[in-house]
Design an enzyme around this catalytic site. Structure first.
Site, short mmCIF file in Angstrom:
data_model
loop_
_atom_site.label_atom_id
_atom_site.label_comp_id
_atom_site.label_asym_id
_atom_site.label_seq_id
_atom_site.Cartn_x
_atom_site.Cartn_y
_atom_site.Cartn_z
N HIS A 83 0.72 -1.16 -0.13
CA HIS A 83 -0.07 -0.05 -0.04
C HIS A 83 1.07 1.22 0.04
O HIS A 83 0.91 1.96 0.84
CB HIS A 83 -0.89 -0.08 1.19
CG HIS A 83 -2.15 0.84 1.14
ND1 HIS A 83 -3.49 0.35 1.13
CD2 HIS A 83 -2.28 1.97 0.82
CE1 HIS A 83 -4.42 1.31 0.92
NE2 HIS A 83 -3.82 2.24 0.72
N TYR B 104 -14.54 5.43 -4.91
CA TYR B 104 -15.04 6.73 -4.32
C TYR B 104 -15.74 7.79 -4.99
O TYR B 104 -16.79 8.54 -4.46
CB TYR B 104 -13.78 7.39 -3.87
CG TYR B 104 -12.93 6.64 -2.83
CD1 TYR B 104 -13.19 6.98 -1.44
CD2 TYR B 104 -12.05 5.90 -2.99
CE1 TYR B 104 -12.70 6.31 -0.15
CE2 TYR B 104 -11.35 5.11 -2.02
CZ TYR B 104 -11.80 5.26 -0.68
OH TYR B 104 -11.20 4.50 0.13
N GLU C 80 -12.63 -0.76 -0.64
CA GLU C 80 -12.47 0.38 0.00
C GLU C 80 -13.79 1.30 -0.63
O GLU C 80 -13.86 1.21 -1.69
CB GLU C 80 -11.38 1.23 -0.24
CG GLU C 80 -10.39 0.88 0.38
CD GLU C 80 -8.93 1.67 0.03
OE1 GLU C 80 -9.23 3.07 -0.18
OE2 GLU C 80 -7.56 1.22 0.21
#
Ligand code: FCB
Length: 456
Positions: free
Chosen positions: A119, A294, A358
């Site tokens: 990450h 997102y 996510e």
């Protein structure tokens, strides 16, 4: 009540650099984010991940919070420089001890670990050899993946290789907004190619070591739409979609880059990074796809590329200001985009189980005088996106789980600590954790296995 399947995975996600702190503890070496954050002007207020949420020392409390939340899985990342400070050679046993204790604590609560191997925190010594501009980094990454498996593989059987390689190539090498802060389109394509290669090599290595393990990758997808009906905008959207979405998905699923990507790579002078057989390695079969979502982007053609734009090779493309409402990051809130994306992945990655690895939102949260954190906007955001997931499952799309970003407020990269994404509020000076209203809301969703029909 909108019920999710009984075996649906409910999770929360974090990443090492964003929460662990303890940057110089336990034999950890520096990562490119440690050095980047120290360069003036790179991160808001000069914030760094030196202390972050001090999760390295406080993980038992954080795992306790996950237990209270009732998640069935937790997605975290391993810090490569904590495990292999030089990015190669002997492992730092103390670093692996930390992850081993974390995994044990999770398993005690019946929480399944989903481990991300990368990450974005590349060990600094590898950057002296070119970092992601060097092919060798792909092989190093496979060695590191093997070392992690050797120590944890008796308890961890669920791995993702990379998190959002689009960010660690295009935001990092074209836009200069993430470490190592380069602004060179050619390098962005080369870094992306080498990261895909690293993914393929690590997948192969994990397969050999653990044939029973589930191995995948987490990609960030965005809904890319033209700002108008204009032909130039449609053309711009086609190219941006190619580098944001197709460049990563297609070689993994089909073993080939789309023509649009090959054209942009050629035009940027990046084609010499290829070697025969690379795409065969990149296309190593995976067991599931991690999907981060997102927002959407509205793009304009026939315009001047804006400073800090990540869209390598697209000098005539600009981004239209987001439509409202937006989150604290200024990202347009667009739950339908998730539904569109899931339908598209169902079509373009047939047969691949999907996990939302996510999804979440930053808002300017604060504790009221009673110490409560009221965050109805986050509840509304999560609720709306989960409804899209529910509808997708009803349409026969194989979505198996959902991880909220993030368990804790944390170091949000170039935005430092200014953006709070957590279900849990972190008071950084005292390191006190306080569940926000959204935490209790999500706990109810998990406990009841679904969403109430009323909208929030
Ligand atoms: C994603 C990253 C994650 C976090 C969220 C807000 O791009 O994977 O670390 O920063 O965005």
């Amino acid at each position: 009540m909108r019920h999710f399947p009984a075996d649906f995975t409910w999770g929360a996600a974090t990443s090492a650099y964003q929460i662990e702190g303890a940057a110089r503890t336990g034999g950890r070496g520096p990562s490119i984010w440690d050095t980047f954050a120290r360069e003036p002007g790179r991160v808001l207020h000069g914030d760094t991940g030196d202390i972050a949420c001090d999760h390295y020392h406080r993980f038992p409390e954080d795992v306790g919070l996950l237990g209270q939340l009732g998640v069935t899985a937790y997605r975290f990342s391993i810090s490569w420089p904590r495990v292999q400070p030089d990015g190669r050679g002997p492992v730092n046993t103390e670093g692996l001890d930390f992850y081993s204790s974390l995994v044990d604590a999770l398993l005690e609560y019946g929480i399944t670990p989903l481990v991300t191997l990368y990450h974005w925190d590349l060990p600094v010594p590898l950057s002296y050899d070119g970092g992601w501009l060097s092919r060798n980094t792909a092989g190093r990454f496979a060695d590191y993946a093997t070392a992690c498996h050797e120590r944890l593989g008796d308890r961890v059987t669920w791995w993702t290789t990379l998190n959002e390689p689009w960010c660690s190539s295009f935001l990092a090498y074209a836009a200069g907004r993430h470490a190592p802060g380069r602004t060179n389109d050619r390098e962005a394509f080369v870094a992306a190619h080498h990261q895909l290669l690293a993914h393929g090599r690590a997948t192969g290595a994990l397969r050999d070591a653990a044939p029973e393990a589930a191995v995948g990758i987490t990609l960030n997808f965005a809904d890319v739409v033209p700002a108008s009906d204009d032909e130039a905008d449609a053309d711009a959207a086609r190219r941006v979609d190619a580098i944001m979405n197709r460049m990563f998905l297609e070689p993994i699923v089909t073993g080939e880059y789309p023509d649009e990507v090959l054209d942009l790579m050629d035009a940027s002078g990046a084609s010499d990074a290829f070697a025969d057989g690379d795409l065969h390695i990149v296309g190593e079969p995976i067991d599931f796809l991690g999907v981060n979502y997102y927002t959407r982007h509205r793009v304009l053609g026939g315009s001047d590329r804006q400073p800090g734009s990540p869209w390598a090779g697209c000098d005539d493309v600009a981004e239209e200001a987001p439509a409202h409402p937006v989150t604290g990051m200024g990202w347009e809130i667009c739950p339908d985009g998730l539904g569109v994306l899931l339908a598209r992945l169902h079509r373009d990655a047939p047969g691949l189980p999907l996990y939302i690895t996510e999804n979440g939102a930053a808002f300017p949260d604060y504790a009221n005088p009673e110490g409560e954190i009221r965050d109805p906007a986050r509840v509304g955001f999560l609720d709306a996106h989960l409804r899209e997931v529910h509808a997708a499952i009803n349409d026969g799309i194989d979505v198996r789980g959902y991880f909220v970003w993030s368990l804790l407020d944390n170091f949000e990269w170039a935005e430092g600590y200014s953006q709070r994404f957590g279900l849990v509020y972190v008071d950084y000076p005292s390191q006190q954790r306080r569940p926000k209203d959204s935490f209790w809301w999500y706990a109810d969703v998990i406990a009841s296995g679904g969403l109430l029909d009323r909208s929030v």
